[in-house]
Scaffold this motif. Structure first.
Motif, PDB file in Angstrom:
ATOM      1  N   ASN A   1       0.780  -1.156  -0.079  1.00  0.00           N
ATOM      2  CA  ASN A   1       0.231   0.029   0.051  1.00  0.00           C
ATOM      3  C   ASN A   1       0.843   1.128  -0.092  1.00  0.00           C
ATOM      4  O   ASN A   1       0.316   2.214  -0.132  1.00  0.00           O
ATOM      5  N   GLN A   2       2.201   0.964   0.274  1.00  0.00           N
ATOM      6  CA  GLN A   2       2.823   2.105   0.510  1.00  0.00           C
ATOM      7  C   GLN A   2       3.817   2.615  -0.564  1.00  0.00           C
ATOM      8  O   GLN A   2       4.677   1.575  -0.980  1.00  0.00           O
ATOM      9  N   LEU A   3       3.916   3.611  -1.380  1.00  0.00           N
ATOM     10  CA  LEU A   3       4.552   3.817  -2.583  1.00  0.00           C
ATOM     11  C   LEU A   3       5.703   4.873  -2.197  1.00  0.00           C
ATOM     12  O   LEU A   3       5.111   5.892  -1.668  1.00  0.00           O
ATOM     13  N   ILE A   4       6.719   4.599  -2.677  1.00  0.00           N
ATOM     14  CA  ILE A   4       7.728   5.664  -2.501  1.00  0.00           C
ATOM     15  C   ILE A   4       8.157   6.185  -3.688  1.00  0.00           C
ATOM     16  O   ILE A   4       8.460   5.615  -4.738  1.00  0.00           O
ATOM     17  N   ILE A   5       7.950   7.767  -3.663  1.00  0.00           N
ATOM     18  CA  ILE A   5       8.147   8.417  -4.990  1.00  0.00           C
ATOM     19  C   ILE A   5       9.567   9.163  -4.722  1.00  0.00           C
ATOM     20  O   ILE A   5       9.631   9.847  -3.751  1.00  0.00           O
ATOM     21  N   GLU A   6      10.644   8.877  -5.526  1.00  0.00           N
ATOM     22  CA  GLU A   6      11.711   9.609  -5.222  1.00  0.00           C
ATOM     23  C   GLU A   6      12.272  10.403  -6.620  1.00  0.00           C
ATOM     24  O   GLU A   6      12.080   9.899  -7.690  1.00  0.00           O
ATOM     25  N   ALA A   7      12.999  11.460  -6.505  1.00  0.00           N
ATOM     26  CA  ALA A   7      13.135  12.419  -7.861  1.00  0.00           C
ATOM     27  C   ALA A   7      14.599  13.018  -7.539  1.00  0.00           C
ATOM     28  O   ALA A   7      14.742  13.430  -6.091  1.00  0.00           O
ATOM     29  N   ASN A   8      15.383  13.160  -8.639  1.00  0.00           N
ATOM     30  CA  ASN A   8      16.267  14.001  -8.406  1.00  0.00           C
ATOM     31  C   ASN A   8      16.626  15.018  -9.255  1.00  0.00           C
ATOM     32  O   ASN A   8      15.711  15.289 -10.400  1.00  0.00           O
ATOM     33  N   LEU A   9      17.358  15.901  -9.388  1.00  0.00           N
ATOM     34  CA  LEU A   9      17.614  17.068 -10.275  1.00  0.00           C
ATOM     35  C   LEU A   9      18.345  16.642 -11.687  1.00  0.00           C
ATOM     36  O   LEU A   9      18.651  17.534 -12.353  1.00  0.00           O
ATOM     37  N   ASN A  10      18.536  15.588 -11.465  1.00  0.00           N
ATOM     38  CA  ASN A  10      19.197  14.992 -12.789  1.00  0.00           C
ATOM     39  C   ASN A  10      18.155  14.317 -13.777  1.00  0.00           C
ATOM     40  O   ASN A  10      18.432  13.558 -14.706  1.00  0.00           O
ATOM     41  N   GLY A  11      16.911  14.463 -13.649  1.00  0.00           N
ATOM     42  CA  GLY A  11      15.811  13.839 -14.534  1.00  0.00           C
ATOM     43  C   GLY A  11      15.452  12.411 -14.058  1.00  0.00           C
ATOM     44  O   GLY A  11      14.855  11.808 -15.094  1.00  0.00           O
ATOM     45  N   ASP A  12      15.932  11.917 -12.998  1.00  0.00           N
ATOM     46  CA  ASP A  12      15.519  10.659 -12.634  1.00  0.00           C
ATOM     47  C   ASP A  12      14.197  10.840 -11.788  1.00  0.00           C
ATOM     48  O   ASP A  12      14.456  11.127 -10.714  1.00  0.00           O
ATOM     49  N   LEU A  13      13.544   9.766 -11.916  1.00  0.00           N
ATOM     50  CA  LEU A  13      12.302   9.466 -11.018  1.00  0.00           C
ATOM     51  C   LEU A  13      12.138   8.077 -10.922  1.00  0.00           C
ATOM     52  O   LEU A  13      11.962   7.132 -11.793  1.00  0.00           O
ATOM     53  N   ASN A  14      12.061   7.671  -9.656  1.00  0.00           N
ATOM     54  CA  ASN A  14      11.671   6.217  -9.132  1.00  0.00           C
ATOM     55  C   ASN A  14      10.610   6.146  -8.465  1.00  0.00           C
ATOM     56  O   ASN A  14      10.184   6.882  -7.570  1.00  0.00           O
ATOM     57  N   LEU A  15       9.948   4.982  -8.671  1.00  0.00           N
ATOM     58  CA  LEU A  15       8.462   4.664  -8.156  1.00  0.00           C
ATOM     59  C   LEU A  15       8.889   3.257  -7.279  1.00  0.00           C
ATOM     60  O   LEU A  15       9.279   2.275  -8.194  1.00  0.00           O
ATOM     61  N   LYS A  16       9.112   3.211  -6.061  1.00  0.00           N
ATOM     62  CA  LYS A  16       9.417   2.125  -5.219  1.00  0.00           C
ATOM     63  C   LYS A  16       8.134   1.539  -4.297  1.00  0.00           C
ATOM     64  O   LYS A  16       7.646   2.195  -3.577  1.00  0.00           O
TER      65      LYS A  16
ATOM     66  N   GLU B   1      22.376  14.303  -8.229  1.00  0.00           N
ATOM     67  CA  GLU B   1      22.190  12.662  -7.882  1.00  0.00           C
ATOM     68  C   GLU B   1      21.134  12.606  -6.749  1.00  0.00           C
ATOM     69  O   GLU B   1      20.746  11.593  -6.417  1.00  0.00           O
ATOM     70  N   GLN B   2      21.117  13.549  -5.660  1.00  0.00           N
ATOM     71  CA  GLN B   2      20.557  13.331  -4.287  1.00  0.00           C
ATOM     72  C   GLN B   2      18.811  13.246  -4.721  1.00  0.00           C
ATOM     73  O   GLN B   2      18.534  14.161  -5.379  1.00  0.00           O
ATOM     74  N   MET B   3      18.577  12.009  -3.934  1.00  0.00           N
ATOM     75  CA  MET B   3      17.062  11.743  -4.459  1.00  0.00           C
ATOM     76  C   MET B   3      16.424  12.547  -3.282  1.00  0.00           C
ATOM     77  O   MET B   3      16.708  12.504  -1.938  1.00  0.00           O
ATOM     78  N   ALA B   4      15.170  13.200  -3.567  1.00  0.00           N
ATOM     79  CA  ALA B   4      14.136  13.511  -2.460  1.00  0.00           C
ATOM     80  C   ALA B   4      13.056  12.726  -2.603  1.00  0.00           C
ATOM     81  O   ALA B   4      12.507  12.299  -3.523  1.00  0.00           O
ATOM     82  N   GLU B   5      12.674  12.018  -1.430  1.00  0.00           N
ATOM     83  CA  GLU B   5      11.675  11.159  -1.333  1.00  0.00           C
ATOM     84  C   GLU B   5      10.680  11.209  -0.560  1.00  0.00           C
ATOM     85  O   GLU B   5      10.629  12.125   0.367  1.00  0.00           O
ATOM     86  N   VAL B   6       9.313  10.708  -0.965  1.00  0.00           N
ATOM     87  CA  VAL B   6       8.279  10.930  -0.174  1.00  0.00           C
ATOM     88  C   VAL B   6       7.583   9.621  -0.207  1.00  0.00           C
ATOM     89  O   VAL B   6       7.260   8.965  -1.104  1.00  0.00           O
ATOM     90  N   GLN B   7       6.905   9.090   0.820  1.00  0.00           N
ATOM     91  CA  GLN B   7       6.191   7.797   1.042  1.00  0.00           C
ATOM     92  C   GLN B   7       4.580   8.186   0.884  1.00  0.00           C
ATOM     93  O   GLN B   7       4.158   8.926   1.943  1.00  0.00           O
ATOM     94  N   VAL B   8       3.654   7.728  -0.080  1.00  0.00           N
ATOM     95  CA  VAL B   8       2.314   8.167  -0.035  1.00  0.00           C
ATOM     96  C   VAL B   8       1.433   6.932  -0.118  1.00  0.00           C
ATOM     97  O   VAL B   8       1.937   5.825  -0.646  1.00  0.00           O
ATOM     98  N   ASP B   9       0.119   7.166   0.193  1.00  0.00           N
ATOM     99  CA  ASP B   9      -0.823   5.992   0.154  1.00  0.00           C
ATOM    100  C   ASP B   9      -1.004   5.743  -1.723  1.00  0.00           C
ATOM    101  O   ASP B   9      -1.257   6.644  -2.378  1.00  0.00           O
TER     102      ASP B   9
END
Lengths: 281, 459
Positions: free
Chosen positions: A179-194, A226-234
């Motif tokens: 149920n918990q999705l981590i969205i993380e992104a950085n200033l290099n144009g990378d977006l991850n869904l975990k 490269e540094q990712m900013a992340e947030v965990q959402v429903d």
């Protein structure tokens, strides 16, 4: 309080219907704010059952309505705030696909209604009149302060969104695992869904997305690309947001505030949509 | 009761159906079977041929359809499934009728396929020892038959021939689909023996008759959300309006009120004798619309004042469909529920012939109860009673007589058929105020109810 407007163009009607359908997918009950030049669909984060999610959708009325007249609550407060079930409006608009003209007005038939009158063209080229009375609730002035445009947060990372359909199909499958999705992104144009569970963790990487130029240059300098900013959402709230997007937006930006919230800023032609999902506690 | 071994094959013939318990057999039939077994005990060596000559052939249905016909047939079943979970297969010389009645008796549907609709069509009644005829009384569960006719478009493409066969002494209907590439699918669907119910409704006496292309009605119905169960049809000679039903008691704050006006010129036939507003259930109308789109034929609506049923019919060369829906009565004192239709049950001649006294008594009792309840309070008593006689005498449109037994004695018909067209429910002293009461007085006789009350299928 008075409001009456008319849509005479088929393309405008289509567009308005699509906006209404999108709103209906994002919120069950929402507020419609009518101002002389704009219409807003608002879901406040304090809304019951919203789970902290908030939505702000704005459209310039001149691009849709050929006629538009309104008179707000008073001279100084020339605005109208009404609450309605979004699906009622989208359903009513969907019946107007072959309409010659569509009129919307605020009426009071036993209780306040938004009346949608449609002139349908039938095969025999004669008109058929269809009317829908959608019950609405007028929101008193004292509650208006909760329904103002949310401030765009200072994001740690701002990134352009990939094709929404791809994200949606990926996240749909992830929903079955956790149920918990981590969205993380950085200033290099990378977006991850975990997502992670006891047995498995799945990550989808989107690369080369590009980052919009940040308003405050200082922040982006401090931060390594490269540094990712992340947030965990429903995950379900994120999916609900994606479900509302039938077409890919003209422009879509994702703003991540680390561990606090994620903010989506979309532009569908001339309609802007902002959607805020808070971090899971 | 001990039975000689030899009589067992006979018993299978008479009652080779799944056991439903005693409830399925009315007293008359049970008595009949006792008679048979007694007779056979008297014979030293009953043989197969003797059995056949005693019983005669069983009631039978055998028909075949091509792929495109299967599609229409399947659409009919789907439309009837909106009415109830049970379907009667009722063959006669007029063709094969599919009938369905909902549990609260407020909607009835019948699709009659004429013999020329099929590639081949054979049917017969069973002739029993005393010379009486009885029909195939076959009731199927929708859950069993609907899945066979799913994906109609692919059925139309793949099925070369569909054969349906059943006999009243078998317990099942055999449906065979002969598909392309040599594939043959056989479905055995068990049926329950049950006399079909029919609604007798003289639609030609209605003051308001509208004929319209299904597409127009479909466009109107689309306006109404599925949560809105009931719609109101308001007519005047100048216009027709279809709108959400407004009930005083309902909380209007949550639902959208919609209305659509249709001008007289959009109808193929427009006759309004009486300005009226009738309210009925949307669900069954949707079912009928689905079916009419498959047949490309216009729908005719016959109706009158509130409370009197609404008849939706399609008249086609090869088939005739009728959906009778109850409408809300006008009186404010009534509980807000659609009035139920009055149904009659075709009686087995054997019942009357064999145990006339028992059934006769019940007939009389029921008739008495009708006149007792009808006469003092019912405003339409005269109309109803005169309808009864009118129906006996008038030439019957397909709706009234499903099995026209030509040997029928006119004298007994008034006892046999409770052909009441109830245009409003029974008087309120009955005390039934549930939402959808079965208010029809044609609860017929007790034995018929017992026969049809059993609701379990053994497959």
């Amino acid at each position: 309080m008075k409001f009456r407007a008319k849509i005479a163009d088929a393309a405008c009607l289509n567009h308005f219907t699509r906006v209404s359908c999108m709103v209906a997918k994002l919120a069950r009950t929402c507020t419609l704010r009518i101002r002389p030049h704009t219409l807003n669909f608002i879901l406040a984060d304090s809304a019951a059952g919203g789970g902290g999610v908030s939505m702000w959708c704005e459209l310039p009325q001149e691009n849709f309505f050929s006629e538009f007249q309104m008179e707000g609550v008073s001279e100084e407060n020339n605005e109208i705030y009404v609450e309605l079930t979004a699906e009622n409006l989208s359903r009513a608009l969907k019946t107007a696909q072959n309409a010659r003209a569509l009129k919307v007005k605020l009426t009071n038939k036993h209780f306040p209604c938004l009346t949608v009158s449609i002139e349908l063209v039938s095969v025999s080229s004669s008109s058929r009149m269809v009317t829908h009375d959608i019950p609405v609730k007028v929101i008193p002035r004292k509650l208006w302060k909760n329904l103002q445009e949310p401030t765009v947060p200072d994001a740690d990372v701002s990134i352009y969104l990939p094709v929404l359909k791809t994200m949606k199909s990926v996240v749909e499958k992830m929903k079955n695992i956790s149920n918990q999705l981590i969205i993380e992104a950085n200033l290099n144009g990378d977006l991850n869904l975990k997502i992670e569970s006891e047995l498995v963790s799945v990550t989808t990487h989107f690369k080369d997305l590009g980052n919009p130029l940040s308003a405050s240059e200082n922040e982006s300098e401090d931060r390594s690309p490269e540094q990712m900013a992340e947030v965990q959402v429903d995950i379900r709230k994120f999916l609900q947001f994606l479900a509302g997007q039938q077409v890919n937006p003209t422009r879509g930006i994702c703003n991540v505030v680390s561990h606090k919230m994620v903010h989506f800023d979309l532009l569908h032609e001339d309609v802007s949509l902002q959607y805020f999902i808070p971090a899971m506690s | 009761m001990t039975r000689p071994l030899r009589s067992q094959p006979m018993r299978k013939g008479v009652r080779g159906r799944p056991l439903y318990g005693e409830a399925t057999s009315g007293e008359g039939v049970e008595a009949e079977r006792e008679e048979f077994s007694k007779l056979l005990k008297a014979w030293a060596a009953p043989s197969q041929s003797l059995r056949l000559s005693l019983l005669g052939p069983a009631a039978m249905l055998k028909c075949g359809m091509s792929g495109s016909q299967v599609k229409v047939f399947g659409k009919a079943i789907q439309a009837l499934s909106r009415i109830s979970d049970e379907l009667w297969l009722d063959p006669s010389e007029k063709g094969l009728a599919l009938r369905s009645v909902n549990s609260c008796r407020s909607a009835y549907g019948c699709v009659l396929f004429s013999p020329v609709f099929f590639q081949h069509y054979h049917w017969s009644t069973s002739v029993e020892m005393n010379g009486t005829k009885s029909n195939l009384n076959c009731k199927l569960g929708m859950k069993s038959i609907l899945p066979i006719f799913r994906c109609l478009n692919s059925l139309e493409r793949n099925v070369e021939m569909c054969k349906i066969f059943t006999r009243s002494d078998k317990c099942k209907v055999v449906i065979q689909l002969f598909c392309r590439h040599g594939i043959k699918k056989t479905h055995n669907v068990c049926f329950q023996e049950s006399q079909p119910l029919q609604v007798l409704f003289e639609k030609n006496t209605c003051s308001n008759i509208l004929m319209i292309q299904p597409r127009v009605l479909a466009e109107a119905i689309v306006l109404f959300t599925s949560s809105q169960e009931e719609v109101t049809l308001a007519v005047t000679p100048l216009e027709v309006c279809i709108k959400s039903s407004t009930e005083e008691s309902m909380d209007l704050n949550s639902s959208v009120y919609s209305e659509m006006f249709v001008g007289p010129h959009e109808f193929e036939f427009f006759q309004i004798g009486v300005d009226t507003e009738i309210t009925f259930c949307c669900k069954e109308l949707k079912g009928m619309l689905m079916f009419s789109e498959a047949t490309h034929a216009p729908i005719t609506m016959h109706f009158d004042f509130p409370g009197k049923p609404l008849a939706l019919s399609i008249d086609h060369m090869l088939l005739e469909a009728n959906f009778i829906l109850a409408t809300l009565a006008d009186e404010p004192s009534r509980a807000s529920s659609p009035q139920s239709l009055c149904l009659s049950q075709k009686r087995k001649r054997s019942d009357l012939a064999v145990s006339n006294s028992k059934i006769g008594k019940k007939d009389n009792k029921a008739m008495e109860s009708i006149s007792r309840k009808v006469a003092p309070r019912n405003l339409y008593a005269d109309e109803i009673l005169s309808n009864i006689s009118a129906l006996e005498n008038s030439g019957s449109p397909i709706m009234k007589r499903v099995n026209s037994d030509t040997e029928e004695e006119p004298g007994s018909s008034s006892l046999r058929k409770f052909t009441c067209n109830f245009f409003r429910a029974v008087s309120s002293d009955q005390g039934e105020h549930c939402y959808n009461p079965f208010n029809s007085l044609a609860t017929a006789s007790d034995s018929e109810e017992e026969m049809n009350n059993s609701s379990f299928y053994i497959f």
